[in-house]
Design a protein around this motif. Structure first.
Motif, PDB file in Angstrom:
ATOM      1  N   ALA A 108       0.937  -1.230  -0.068  1.00 19.45           N
ATOM      2  CA  ALA A 108      -0.088   0.031   0.087  1.00 19.45           C
ATOM      3  C   ALA A 108       0.650   1.078   0.127  1.00 19.45           C
ATOM      4  N   TYR A 109       1.823   1.230   0.749  1.00 21.32           N
ATOM      5  CA  TYR A 109       2.598   2.299   0.761  1.00 21.32           C
ATOM      6  C   TYR A 109       3.597   2.604  -0.424  1.00 21.32           C
ATOM      7  N   TYR A 110       4.014   1.446  -1.115  1.00 17.42           N
ATOM      8  CA  TYR A 110       4.764   1.524  -2.225  1.00 17.42           C
ATOM      9  C   TYR A 110       4.054   2.085  -3.306  1.00 17.42           C
ATOM     10  N   TYR A 245       8.884  -1.885   6.916  1.00 24.02           N
ATOM     11  CA  TYR A 245       7.479  -2.634   7.082  1.00 24.02           C
ATOM     12  C   TYR A 245       7.883  -3.925   7.679  1.00 24.02           C
ATOM     13  N   TYR A 246       9.092  -4.625   7.651  1.00 19.76           N
ATOM     14  CA  TYR A 246       9.183  -5.877   7.972  1.00 19.76           C
ATOM     15  C   TYR A 246       9.772  -5.830   9.541  1.00 19.76           C
ATOM     16  N   THR A 247       8.968  -6.760  10.215  1.00 22.72           N
ATOM     17  CA  THR A 247       9.412  -7.150  11.589  1.00 22.72           C
ATOM     18  C   THR A 247       9.857  -8.507  11.562  1.00 22.72           C
ATOM     19  N   MET A 316      -0.311   1.537  10.104  1.00 21.80           N
ATOM     20  CA  MET A 316      -0.959   2.361   8.979  1.00 21.80           C
ATOM     21  C   MET A 316       0.093   3.280   8.341  1.00 21.80           C
ATOM     22  N   PRO A 317       0.376   2.807   6.778  1.00 22.63           N
ATOM     23  CA  PRO A 317       1.511   3.425   6.364  1.00 22.63           C
ATOM     24  C   PRO A 317       0.941   4.646   5.467  1.00 22.63           C
TER      25      PRO A 317
END
Ligand code: GLU
Length: 331
Positions: A108-110, A245-247, A316-317
């Motif tokens: 969504a962010y990209y 966004y990776y955890t 939420m990005p």
């Protein structure tokens, strides 16, 4: 003159008929009654909710969301449909082909930024809520000899459906381990096909970005001995550093019924995006309906239990849809 008055009568009855059809909300973008049972001016009557493949988690959760909207908002009908998942959902929603979609928060962010797989910023969608963690799982048959991501070199690997978030994640994970798509025989398969091909011995491993337990892996494990592969700690560190966004995520032993699923990997977050063509008052009612019927999401899949009002904006990005924002402000 006579002709003119007939025309006038016709126009008047037409406007009466139109007023009778709309049940309120006639006054310039006014919100509807707030009961969630009437439609307002400019509302989208047929809402399409884009999900993912049927063997994933988006599908049951997205269909449950569509059912909530369909049953709670009179005059709005909603349908959950299967799709190629995150990237194609984002593009289709932006093009006005659907109203709601489940997507990964990284994708969504990209899309909004116009980076990675998107050539230009997409401007016609916004955020509604984040849902649950989606784990990047690398699954293989227990005796495949694959113990780490580097062992994928030269192997036949399912890297997700064309246009899925899984595909994007698989490429980033390979890269973090010093490999690229061209070092392996990469195959674009949805989760169900990846699972069948693993079972039949036509592929050696598959990437799956989805909530656990993912239907496709669960089913495969009922008839085959499978295992999940951990990512290298160095690769995890560089992934979480490079892509916000990776955890890191440790998959617990009992994430699946039939096998010990212990593995260290990474996760992103599932979320819902909405077309900006949905009027604010309609989005408000849809958001309200979802939060008032969260049990239906938990009943659809165990990951649905993680959807709560308190966590709905975690990770939420992108900007919220004004109708969703209004609901949160009010709560
Ligand atoms: N996150 C996946 C993707 O966009 C889909 C997950 C699912 O279907 O549950 O590729």
């Amino acid at each position: 003159m006579k002709k003119f008055s007939w025309l006038l009568v016709l126009m008047m009855s037409l406007s009466f008929a139109l007023a009778a059809c709309g049940s309120g909300g006639e006054g310039e973008g006014e919100s509807s009654s707030g009961e969630g049972d009437s439609s307002g001016e400019g509302w989208v009557e047929n809402v399409t909710v884009l999900t993912g493949g049927e063997a994933g988690v988006y599908f049951p959760i997205g269909v449950a969301m569509a059912d909530i909207i369909d049953s709670q908002l009179e005059d709005v009908s909603a349908t959950g449909v299967s799709s190629g998942a995150s990237v194609s959902n984002t593009e289709q929603l932006n093009n006005g082909e659907a109203q709601l979609a489940l997507v990964q928060n990284d994708i969504a962010y990209y899309g909004v930024e116009g980076t990675n797989m998107f050539e230009e910023p997409l401007e016609n969608y916004s955020g509604v809520l984040t849902l649950y963690p989606e784990t990047i799982q690398l699954v293989t048959i227990a005796d495949s000899g694959i113990e780490s991501v580097s062992d994928l070199e030269g192997k036949r690997v399912a890297i997700g459906d064309v246009g899925s978030g899984t595909e994007a994640n698989a490429k980033q994970i390979l890269e973090a381990h010093g490999l690229s798509e061209s070092d392996l025989d990469a195959q674009y398969l949805d989760f169900a096909d990846a699972s069948t091909n693993l079972q039949d011995g036509n592929v050696d491993a598959a990437f799956v970005t989805a909530g656990t337990p993912t239907g496709a892996i669960q089913e495969l494990s009922a008839s085959a001995d499978v295992k999940l592969i951990s990512f290298d700690q160095d690769a995890i560190d560089s992934l979480t550093e490079e892509y916000s966004y990776y955890t890191q995520q440790d998959i617990p032993e009992d994430a699946y019924e039939n096998f010990d699923s212990t593995a260290t990997t990474v996760a992103v977050q599932a979320m819902v995006i909405a077309s900006n063509d949905i009027p604010e008052d309609q989005m408000y009612e849809m958001t309200k309906a979802l939060f008032e019927n969260l049990d239906d999401l938990s009943n659809a899949h165990v990951r649905g239990e993680e959807v709560t009002l308190d966590t709905a904006q975690d990770g939420m990005p992108i900007d919220l849809h004004p109708g969703a924002k209004k609901y949160y402000d009010e709560q």
